[in-house]
Design an enzyme around this catalytic site. Structure first.
Site, PDB file in Angstrom:
ATOM      1  N   GLU A  17       0.894  -1.187  -0.059  1.00 29.05           N
ATOM      2  CA  GLU A  17       0.062   0.007   0.047  1.00 29.05           C
ATOM      3  C   GLU A  17       1.029   1.426  -0.058  1.00 29.05           C
ATOM      4  O   GLU A  17       0.462   2.410   0.379  1.00 29.05           O
ATOM      5  CB  GLU A  17      -1.006  -0.001   1.328  1.00 29.05           C
ATOM      6  N   CYS A  18       2.125   1.076  -0.372  1.00 24.21           N
ATOM      7  CA  CYS A  18       2.984   2.211  -0.381  1.00 24.21           C
ATOM      8  C   CYS A  18       3.373   2.955   1.085  1.00 24.21           C
ATOM      9  O   CYS A  18       3.854   3.908   1.100  1.00 24.21           O
ATOM     10  CB  CYS A  18       2.502   3.344  -1.335  1.00 24.21           C
TER      11      CYS A  18
END
Length: 73
Positions: A17-18
């Site tokens: 999800e970065c």
């Protein structure tokens, strides 16, 4: 290991999800613990985080450090 596995899974999900810092922080915590049984997990977390943070030179460094620690065991 059973208690640690869900935390590792959450760190990997965070990376997807970065949120690269989660895997990085967990990898550093595991590395700092010094348990040689956790080197594989530490390596996976830190190499992934460093590569996602566009710091491949640090990924190389952690690989070398962990491989040398394994030799000295």
């Amino acid at each position: 290991m059973d208690k640690l596995q869900p935390i590792i899974n959450y760190a990997n999900i965070a990376s997807d999800e970065c949120d690269f810092g989660t895997g990085f922080e967990l990898g550093i915590a595991i590395f700092s613990d010094g348990n040689p049984d956790l080197h594989r997990i530490c390596k996976q977390l830190l190499v992934t985080a460093y590569n996602l943070l566009r710091r491949p030179q640090f990924a190389t460094i952690i690989k070398v450090i962990l491989s040398n620690l394994n030799i000295q065991r």
